[in-house]
Design an enzyme around this catalytic site. Structure first.
Site, PDB file in Angstrom:
ATOM      1  N   ASN A  50       5.865   2.875  -6.987  1.00 36.08           N
ATOM      2  CA  ASN A  50       6.461   2.338  -5.775  1.00 36.08           C
ATOM      3  C   ASN A  50       6.964   3.470  -4.888  1.00 36.08           C
ATOM      4  OD1 ASN A  50       8.477   2.631  -7.867  1.00 36.08           O
ATOM      5  ND2 ASN A  50       9.891   1.367  -6.690  1.00 36.08           N
ATOM      6  N   GLU A  52       9.465   3.815  -1.639  1.00 37.86           N
ATOM      7  CA  GLU A  52      10.426   3.148  -0.768  1.00 37.86           C
ATOM      8  C   GLU A  52      10.498   3.824   0.593  1.00 37.86           C
ATOM      9  OE1 GLU A  52      13.457   1.468  -4.186  1.00 37.86           O
ATOM     10  OE2 GLU A  52      14.151   3.114  -2.936  1.00 37.86           O
ATOM     11  N   CYS A  61       4.745  -1.431  -3.111  1.00 38.74           N
ATOM     12  CA  CYS A  61       4.893  -1.611  -4.555  1.00 38.74           C
ATOM     13  C   CYS A  61       3.851  -0.804  -5.330  1.00 38.74           C
ATOM     14  CB  CYS A  61       4.735  -3.081  -4.910  1.00 38.74           C
ATOM     15  SG  CYS A  61       5.949  -4.170  -4.143  1.00 38.74           S
ATOM     16  N   GLU A  63       1.896  -1.700  -7.754  1.00 38.60           N
ATOM     17  CA  GLU A  63       0.635  -2.401  -7.970  1.00 38.60           C
ATOM     18  C   GLU A  63      -0.303  -2.207  -6.776  1.00 38.60           C
ATOM     19  OE1 GLU A  63       3.911  -5.105  -9.725  1.00 38.60           O
ATOM     20  OE2 GLU A  63       3.715  -3.570  -8.183  1.00 38.60           O
ATOM     21  N   CYS A  97       5.325  -8.905  -7.577  1.00 35.84           N
ATOM     22  CA  CYS A  97       5.839  -9.750  -6.506  1.00 35.84           C
ATOM     23  C   CYS A  97       4.697 -10.585  -5.921  1.00 35.84           C
ATOM     24  CB  CYS A  97       6.500  -8.895  -5.417  1.00 35.84           C
ATOM     25  SG  CYS A  97       5.332  -7.994  -4.347  1.00 35.84           S
ATOM     26  N   CYS A 100       1.933  -8.569  -4.082  1.00 38.32           N
ATOM     27  CA  CYS A 100       1.039  -7.883  -5.022  1.00 38.32           C
ATOM     28  C   CYS A 100       0.117  -8.872  -5.727  1.00 38.32           C
ATOM     29  CB  CYS A 100       1.839  -7.075  -6.031  1.00 38.32           C
ATOM     30  SG  CYS A 100       2.641  -5.632  -5.288  1.00 38.32           S
TER      31      CYS A 100
END
Length: 137
Positions: A50, A52, A61, A63, A97, A100
């Protein structure tokens, strides 16, 4: 970065790669390190972490980073993905999430394996279980 495993990848090797990927996470705001290891149909593994951003909606993210790396390398057929997450040294278990999940659905079938790497084991789901009514699934 991607990995090529000389033997058929298994759940443990995917979780090991996902855990390693957490070390590359850029998480100055949450401190929540996530790593993903995406298995292609030719046994190539792409890792992602990830990343940010101060503008939270720009955050990506782990994934999706792994998927985008694989797609940008010409891969389109994925078999499984493993996700590992930690806060400090504590390993946590989280499923992907919704964004993803839908991104996976763009390239994967409902039977694609999703492995959530816990400190003491692995939970296994299919994409269809986690995204039963997604677009294109």
């Amino acid at each position: 970065m991607w990995y090529t495993i000389s033997m058929k990848p298994n759940t443990q090797s995917l979780c090991t790669a996902a855990r390693e990927a957490t070390n590359y996470a850029y998480v100055p705001y949450s401190g929540f390190h996530v790593g993903a290891a995406l298995l292609c149909d030719d046994d190539t593994i792409f890792i992602g972490c990830n990343v940010e951003n101060a503008s939270y909606s720009v955050t990506c993210c782990a994934e999706r980073v792994a998927i985008y790396k694989a797609v940008s390398a010409g891969k389109r057929d994925f078999v499984a993905i493993a996700i590992a997450a930690r806060k400090g040294e504590q390993w946590l278990a989280f499923t992907p999430c919704g964004v993803c999940r839908q991104t996976l659905a763009e390239f994967c079938g409902a039977d694609t394996h999703i492995y959530v790497c816990r400190a003491d084991g692995v939970d296994e789901y299919t994409l269809g279980e986690l995204l039963p009514s997604g677009f294109g699934v």
